[in-house]
Design a protein around this motif. Structure first.
Motif, PDB file in Angstrom:
ATOM      1  N   GLU A  27      14.550  -7.909  11.295  1.00 32.02           N
ATOM      2  CA  GLU A  27      14.636  -6.509  11.668  1.00 32.02           C
ATOM      3  C   GLU A  27      16.089  -6.120  11.919  1.00 32.02           C
ATOM      4  N   GLN A  28      16.407  -4.906  11.549  1.00 29.08           N
ATOM      5  CA  GLN A  28      17.751  -4.401  11.812  1.00 29.08           C
ATOM      6  C   GLN A  28      17.636  -3.396  12.949  1.00 29.08           C
ATOM      7  N   ASN A  29      18.140  -3.760  14.092  1.00 27.28           N
ATOM      8  CA  ASN A  29      18.193  -2.843  15.213  1.00 27.28           C
ATOM      9  C   ASN A  29      19.406  -3.213  16.054  1.00 27.28           C
ATOM     10  N   PRO A  30      19.824  -2.334  16.926  1.00 25.64           N
ATOM     11  CA  PRO A  30      21.038  -2.609  17.712  1.00 25.64           C
ATOM     12  C   PRO A  30      20.970  -3.892  18.533  1.00 25.64           C
ATOM     13  N   THR A  31      19.793  -4.243  19.026  1.00 25.74           N
ATOM     14  CA  THR A  31      19.683  -5.445  19.852  1.00 25.74           C
ATOM     15  C   THR A  31      19.924  -6.700  19.022  1.00 25.74           C
ATOM     16  N   THR A  32      19.261  -6.829  17.872  1.00 29.26           N
ATOM     17  CA  THR A  32      19.464  -8.030  17.061  1.00 29.26           C
ATOM     18  C   THR A  32      20.860  -8.040  16.449  1.00 29.26           C
ATOM     19  N   GLU A  33      21.388  -6.892  16.101  1.00 30.56           N
ATOM     20  CA  GLU A  33      22.753  -6.851  15.565  1.00 30.56           C
ATOM     21  C   GLU A  33      23.760  -7.260  16.640  1.00 30.56           C
ATOM     22  N   ARG A  34      23.510  -6.895  17.885  1.00 28.56           N
ATOM     23  CA  ARG A  34      24.368  -7.334  18.994  1.00 28.56           C
ATOM     24  C   ARG A  34      24.267  -8.858  19.143  1.00 28.56           C
ATOM     25  N   GLY A  35      23.075  -9.396  19.017  1.00 23.42           N
ATOM     26  CA  GLY A  35      22.886 -10.840  19.074  1.00 23.42           C
ATOM     27  C   GLY A  35      23.631 -11.559  17.973  1.00 23.42           C
ATOM     28  N   ARG A  36      23.582 -11.003  16.775  1.00 18.62           N
ATOM     29  CA  ARG A  36      24.322 -11.576  15.640  1.00 18.62           C
ATOM     30  C   ARG A  36      25.813 -11.590  15.953  1.00 18.62           C
ATOM     31  N   TYR A  37      26.314 -10.500  16.478  1.00 13.83           N
ATOM     32  CA  TYR A  37      27.719 -10.394  16.860  1.00 13.83           C
ATOM     33  C   TYR A  37      28.072 -11.443  17.915  1.00 13.83           C
ATOM     34  N   LEU A  38      27.229 -11.594  18.921  1.00 15.66           N
ATOM     35  CA  LEU A  38      27.495 -12.564  19.984  1.00 15.66           C
ATOM     36  C   LEU A  38      27.476 -14.000  19.466  1.00 15.66           C
ATOM     37  N   VAL A  39      26.592 -14.300  18.523  1.00 13.67           N
ATOM     38  CA  VAL A  39      26.578 -15.623  17.895  1.00 13.67           C
ATOM     39  C   VAL A  39      27.919 -15.876  17.214  1.00 13.67           C
ATOM     40  N   MET A  40      28.440 -14.872  16.532  1.00 13.97           N
ATOM     41  CA  MET A  40      29.716 -15.028  15.819  1.00 13.97           C
ATOM     42  C   MET A  40      30.890 -15.177  16.789  1.00 13.97           C
ATOM     43  N   TYR A 125      18.669 -13.968  22.139  1.00 12.61           N
ATOM     44  CA  TYR A 125      17.304 -14.453  21.972  1.00 12.61           C
ATOM     45  C   TYR A 125      16.611 -13.748  20.809  1.00 12.61           C
ATOM     46  N   ARG A 126      16.699 -12.442  20.781  1.00 15.27           N
ATOM     47  CA  ARG A 126      16.012 -11.679  19.737  1.00 15.27           C
ATOM     48  C   ARG A 126      16.603 -11.930  18.363  1.00 15.27           C
ATOM     49  N   PHE A 127      17.931 -12.104  18.292  1.00 12.75           N
ATOM     50  CA  PHE A 127      18.538 -12.404  17.000  1.00 12.75           C
ATOM     51  C   PHE A 127      18.095 -13.780  16.515  1.00 12.75           C
ATOM     52  N   ILE A 128      18.141 -14.779  17.381  1.00 17.28           N
ATOM     53  CA  ILE A 128      17.745 -16.131  16.978  1.00 17.28           C
ATOM     54  C   ILE A 128      16.296 -16.132  16.511  1.00 17.28           C
ATOM     55  N   ARG A 129      15.428 -15.461  17.244  1.00 19.49           N
ATOM     56  CA  ARG A 129      14.012 -15.397  16.842  1.00 19.49           C
ATOM     57  C   ARG A 129      13.843 -14.666  15.516  1.00 19.49           C
ATOM     58  N   SER A 130      14.688 -13.679  15.261  1.00 12.27           N
ATOM     59  CA  SER A 130      14.566 -12.922  14.015  1.00 12.27           C
ATOM     60  C   SER A 130      14.883 -13.784  12.794  1.00 12.27           C
ATOM     61  N   LEU A 131      15.601 -14.885  13.000  1.00  9.01           N
ATOM     62  CA  LEU A 131      15.947 -15.769  11.885  1.00  9.01           C
ATOM     63  C   LEU A 131      14.759 -16.590  11.407  1.00  9.01           C
ATOM     64  N   GLY A 132      13.778 -16.811  12.274  1.00 10.51           N
ATOM     65  CA  GLY A 132      12.602 -17.592  11.901  1.00 10.51           C
ATOM     66  C   GLY A 132      12.845 -19.090  11.985  1.00 10.51           C
ATOM     67  N   LEU A 133      11.797 -19.831  11.721  1.00  6.18           N
ATOM     68  CA  LEU A 133      11.857 -21.285  11.783  1.00  6.18           C
ATOM     69  C   LEU A 133      12.603 -21.844  10.578  1.00  6.18           C
ATOM     70  N   ALA A 134      13.414 -22.879  10.813  1.00  6.53           N
ATOM     71  CA  ALA A 134      14.110 -23.578   9.730  1.00  6.53           C
ATOM     72  C   ALA A 134      14.689 -24.867  10.278  1.00  6.53           C
ATOM     73  N   GLY A 135      14.838 -25.848   9.409  1.00  8.84           N
ATOM     74  CA  GLY A 135      15.502 -27.090   9.777  1.00  8.84           C
ATOM     75  C   GLY A 135      14.612 -28.054  10.524  1.00  8.84           C
ATOM     76  N   VAL A 136      15.263 -29.092  11.044  1.00  9.44           N
ATOM     77  CA  VAL A 136      14.574 -30.145  11.794  1.00  9.44           C
ATOM     78  C   VAL A 136      15.181 -30.236  13.189  1.00  9.44           C
ATOM     79  N   ALA A 137      14.450 -30.851  14.086  1.00  7.82           N
ATOM     80  CA  ALA A 137      14.948 -31.024  15.451  1.00  7.82           C
ATOM     81  C   ALA A 137      16.157 -31.950  15.461  1.00  7.82           C
TER      82      ALA A 137
END
Length: 169
Positions: A27-40, A125-137
């Motif tokens: 989803e593209q919304n200000p909250t997830t876009e802020r999360g993406r920015y914070l990850v970077m 949190y919302r940005f990470i969840r928006s990415l979905g499951l991937a990879g291994v533990a």
């Protein structure tokens, strides 16, 4: 009035460049876009995304935050960057905020997370969840002195001068 196709195209190009491509279902919304920015800006990908630093940050978003099999070893033992996409999917928002407010083993910059606002942490949190499951533990923590069978980076200071308070009689 007829739309200016040059201006419209330029605006769409700028939007795609600034916001970046979204994955299917993200989803593209200000909250997830802020999360993406914070990850970077928070450097999360530097450890939690394999090959990110080595690629100069050119790793595809669908590979972000999948953890690493390369550990960090120091006096605390050996820690591994968690696959955040797996671990966060199993947490509700309140549990994520509580975890972010808890000191973690090095080299995790816990003080940086603890200094974030609840709104910033919710965005992460919302940005990470928006990415979905991937990879291994990621591998489990290895206490000091135990054998480590994975690649690791050693965080052991060398040639430290004696501390001033250690010189006191």
């Amino acid at each position: 009035m007829k739309p200016n196709l040059f201006i419209t195209g330029l605006a769409m190009t700028l939007a795609a460049t600034v916001v970046g491509p979204l994955q299917a279902g993200q989803e593209q919304n200000p909250t997830t876009e802020r999360g993406r920015y914070l990850v970077m800006v928070g450097g999360c990908n530097d450890c939690h995304t394999p090959g990110f630093a080595e690629s100069g940050g050119k790793t595809a978003v669908n590979e972000w935050l999948t953890g690493s099999l390369v550990g960090f070893q120091g006096p605390w033992g050996t820690t591994y960057p968690t696959n955040l996409r797996l671990s966060v999917q199993g947490m509700n928002e309140a549990a994520f905020l509580a975890k972010a407010r808890t000191a973690m083993r090095p080299p995790m910059p816990s003080p940086s997370l603890m200094a974030m606002t609840d709104a910033d942490l919710r965005s992460l949190y919302r940005f990470i969840r928006s990415l979905g499951l991937a990879g291994v533990a990621a591998p489990d923590y290895v206490p000091p002195g135990r054998v480590v069978n994975t690649p690791y980076v050693e965080f052991m200071p060398k040639n430290l001068p004696p501390r001033a308070d250690a010189r006191r009689p």
